[in-house]
Design a protein around this motif. Sequence first.
Motif, PDB file in Angstrom:
ATOM      1  N   SER A   1      54.971 -33.934 -37.600  1.00  0.00           N
ATOM      2  CA  SER A   1      54.700 -32.935 -38.636  1.00  0.00           C
ATOM      3  C   SER A   1      54.847 -31.520 -38.102  1.00  0.00           C
ATOM      4  CB  SER A   1      53.290 -33.136 -39.200  1.00  0.00           C
ATOM      5  OG  SER A   1      53.164 -34.396 -39.813  1.00  0.00           O
ATOM      6  N   ILE A   2      54.509 -31.323 -36.819  1.00  0.00           N
ATOM      7  CA  ILE A   2      54.608 -29.992 -36.223  1.00  0.00           C
ATOM      8  C   ILE A   2      56.047 -29.655 -35.845  1.00  0.00           C
ATOM      9  CG2 ILE A   2      53.917 -28.579 -34.240  1.00  0.00           C
ATOM     10  CD1 ILE A   2      51.263 -30.119 -34.248  1.00  0.00           C
ATOM     11  N   LEU A   3      56.728 -30.596 -35.183  1.00  0.00           N
ATOM     12  CA  LEU A   3      58.057 -30.305 -34.642  1.00  0.00           C
ATOM     13  C   LEU A   3      59.178 -30.499 -35.648  1.00  0.00           C
ATOM     14  CD1 LEU A   3      57.795 -31.826 -31.056  1.00  0.00           C
ATOM     15  CD2 LEU A   3      57.398 -29.488 -31.793  1.00  0.00           C
ATOM     16  N   TRP A   4      59.075 -31.552 -36.482  1.00  0.00           N
ATOM     17  CA  TRP A   4      60.148 -31.846 -37.427  1.00  0.00           C
ATOM     18  C   TRP A   4      59.747 -31.576 -38.876  1.00  0.00           C
ATOM     19  CZ3 TRP A   4      59.481 -34.919 -33.048  1.00  0.00           C
ATOM     20  CH2 TRP A   4      60.571 -35.015 -32.194  1.00  0.00           C
ATOM     21  N   ARG A   5      58.522 -31.151 -39.079  1.00  0.00           N
ATOM     22  CA  ARG A   5      58.032 -30.845 -40.432  1.00  0.00           C
ATOM     23  C   ARG A   5      58.044 -32.050 -41.356  1.00  0.00           C
ATOM     24  NH1 ARG A   5      55.381 -26.251 -39.305  1.00  0.00           N
ATOM     25  NH2 ARG A   5      56.729 -24.745 -38.275  1.00  0.00           N
ATOM     26  N   THR A   6      58.014 -33.253 -40.784  1.00  0.00           N
ATOM     27  CA  THR A   6      57.959 -34.467 -41.583  1.00  0.00           C
ATOM     28  C   THR A   6      57.436 -35.599 -40.722  1.00  0.00           C
ATOM     29  OG1 THR A   6      59.267 -36.113 -42.804  1.00  0.00           O
ATOM     30  CG2 THR A   6      60.392 -34.930 -41.034  1.00  0.00           C
ATOM     31  N   THR A   7      56.674 -36.492 -41.327  1.00  0.00           N
ATOM     32  CA  THR A   7      56.163 -37.660 -40.597  1.00  0.00           C
ATOM     33  C   THR A   7      57.205 -38.757 -40.465  1.00  0.00           C
ATOM     34  OG1 THR A   7      55.260 -38.575 -42.650  1.00  0.00           O
ATOM     35  CG2 THR A   7      53.802 -37.199 -41.321  1.00  0.00           C
ATOM     36  N   ASP A   8      58.380 -38.585 -41.114  1.00  0.00           N
ATOM     37  CA  ASP A   8      59.425 -39.594 -41.015  1.00  0.00           C
ATOM     38  C   ASP A   8      59.971 -39.716 -39.594  1.00  0.00           C
ATOM     39  OD1 ASP A   8      59.127 -40.001 -43.710  1.00  0.00           O
ATOM     40  OD2 ASP A   8      60.808 -38.707 -44.285  1.00  0.00           O
ATOM     41  N   GLU A   9      59.759 -38.689 -38.770  1.00  0.00           N
ATOM     42  CA  GLU A   9      60.248 -38.705 -37.387  1.00  0.00           C
ATOM     43  C   GLU A   9      59.159 -39.138 -36.402  1.00  0.00           C
ATOM     44  OE1 GLU A   9      63.253 -38.301 -36.364  1.00  0.00           O
ATOM     45  OE2 GLU A   9      64.121 -37.758 -38.299  1.00  0.00           O
ATOM     46  N   ALA A  10      58.164 -39.880 -36.883  1.00  0.00           N
ATOM     47  CA  ALA A  10      57.068 -40.306 -36.007  1.00  0.00           C
ATOM     48  C   ALA A  10      57.566 -41.165 -34.857  1.00  0.00           C
ATOM     49  CB  ALA A  10      56.016 -41.061 -36.823  1.00  0.00           C
ATOM     50  N   ALA A  11      58.522 -42.048 -35.109  1.00  0.00           N
ATOM     51  CA  ALA A  11      59.059 -42.890 -34.035  1.00  0.00           C
ATOM     52  C   ALA A  11      59.765 -42.052 -32.980  1.00  0.00           C
ATOM     53  CB  ALA A  11      60.014 -43.934 -34.620  1.00  0.00           C
ATOM     54  N   THR A  12      60.496 -41.034 -33.417  1.00  0.00           N
ATOM     55  CA  THR A  12      61.152 -40.133 -32.464  1.00  0.00           C
ATOM     56  C   THR A  12      60.115 -39.385 -31.628  1.00  0.00           C
ATOM     57  OG1 THR A  12      62.973 -39.837 -34.034  1.00  0.00           O
ATOM     58  CG2 THR A  12      62.795 -38.235 -32.251  1.00  0.00           C
ATOM     59  N   ALA A  13      59.039 -38.965 -32.277  1.00  0.00           N
ATOM     60  CA  ALA A  13      57.979 -38.259 -31.554  1.00  0.00           C
ATOM     61  C   ALA A  13      57.298 -39.178 -30.543  1.00  0.00           C
ATOM     62  CB  ALA A  13      56.958 -37.709 -32.547  1.00  0.00           C
ATOM     63  N   ALA A  14      57.074 -40.438 -30.924  1.00  0.00           N
ATOM     64  CA  ALA A  14      56.436 -41.388 -30.002  1.00  0.00           C
ATOM     65  C   ALA A  14      57.273 -41.574 -28.743  1.00  0.00           C
ATOM     66  CB  ALA A  14      56.227 -42.724 -30.702  1.00  0.00           C
ATOM     67  N   LEU A  15      58.590 -41.628 -28.902  1.00  0.00           N
ATOM     68  CA  LEU A  15      59.471 -41.757 -27.735  1.00  0.00           C
ATOM     69  C   LEU A  15      59.441 -40.494 -26.887  1.00  0.00           C
ATOM     70  CD1 LEU A  15      61.668 -43.267 -26.150  1.00  0.00           C
ATOM     71  CD2 LEU A  15      63.350 -42.278 -27.720  1.00  0.00           C
ATOM     72  N   ALA A  16      59.476 -39.332 -27.538  1.00  0.00           N
ATOM     73  CA  ALA A  16      59.501 -38.067 -26.795  1.00  0.00           C
ATOM     74  C   ALA A  16      58.206 -37.825 -26.038  1.00  0.00           C
ATOM     75  CB  ALA A  16      59.767 -36.911 -27.763  1.00  0.00           C
ATOM     76  N   MET A  17      57.071 -38.262 -26.584  1.00  0.00           N
ATOM     77  CA  MET A  17      55.780 -38.024 -25.930  1.00  0.00           C
ATOM     78  C   MET A  17      55.499 -38.987 -24.778  1.00  0.00           C
ATOM     79  SD  MET A  17      53.056 -36.930 -28.861  1.00  0.00           S
ATOM     80  CE  MET A  17      53.177 -38.455 -29.796  1.00  0.00           C
TER      81      MET A  17
END
Length: 347
Positions: free
Chosen positions: A212-228
Amino acid sequence: MVDRFRRRDATAPEGEATDAAPAAEAQDTIVDRKAEVWGRVQLARNLRRPRILELLAVMADEFIELHGDRVFGDDEAIVAGLATIGGHRVAVVGQQKGADTEENVRRNFGMPHPEGYRKAMRIMELAERSGLPVVTFVDVPGAHPGPESEERGIAEAIARSVGLMTRLRTPIVTVITGEGGSGGALAIAVGDVVLALENAVYSVISPEGCASILWRTTDEAATAALAMRMSAQDQQALGVVDEVIPEPAEGAHTDPAETGKRLKAAIVRELDRLVEIPTAELVERRYARYRALGPYDEIAAPEPVPPVPPRPGLADRLRGLFEAGTRAIPAPLPVGRRQDPPAREDV
């Protein structure tokens, strides 16, 4: 369209084909890795995943739960008490989610209020006075974020719990069993050794919050999980987690008893090792451990390159020529009569 591109690739020069292949393979690897990490996040959140009470039923020979923080009340999102595990008398603290909607509401979905962390601190201080090791079980999406928690000092409670655990003069073993989310997890996760189940996750923020912070949408949650890099395996590579405990083939929720047996063996092994370390050395090692997290290198900045002066325009060059010609004209000789009489030597 796809067939046309395939035919073109088949007739492409050899160098062009070899350049495209590694990029495609790298992209496929990222997609596969993202799916793997997101699958672990879903397993960590599984509603049937064993919690602290289910694990203690397998691991502990006996368990006495203690209630209340002696200030406000009893928070059922935190389970704390005294237990015997593999011959070691220990104090245990952990978050407890519910197995159904009614229990989840009663336990606030495992998200503690300030009084929950103050209860945990009370038990830890009791363990220190009694010479008992502490075992903590982390499974929380985050501390309770509501206004009532803010009114009762949730930030102060978390900070004080972290500070207490850094100087607690007794061994501490931390086990991340499911979600390890944000300060709500760190408040009871400062240990001499940190274990994690194979499908547990540990992160500073939820993947949905990060997306929500980086991509302004929760649809990228999987991408965020990988990046973190929030999986237990990534956290072990980073030095945050010391050991990853394998789960049964389909996950801990399919065989809680076997999961408990594996955890018990690892916990007892670490307790046997930690109790032999002198207390002063134990606390010093714990302090050094958390001071060393997140290392970085300081690199000297390169010498600044002087900027290239801008090329003068036509008007600037003409002005310079005019000023140079004006300076070349000699000053006029003085004219008129002398005002002072000549000196004697002049005459």
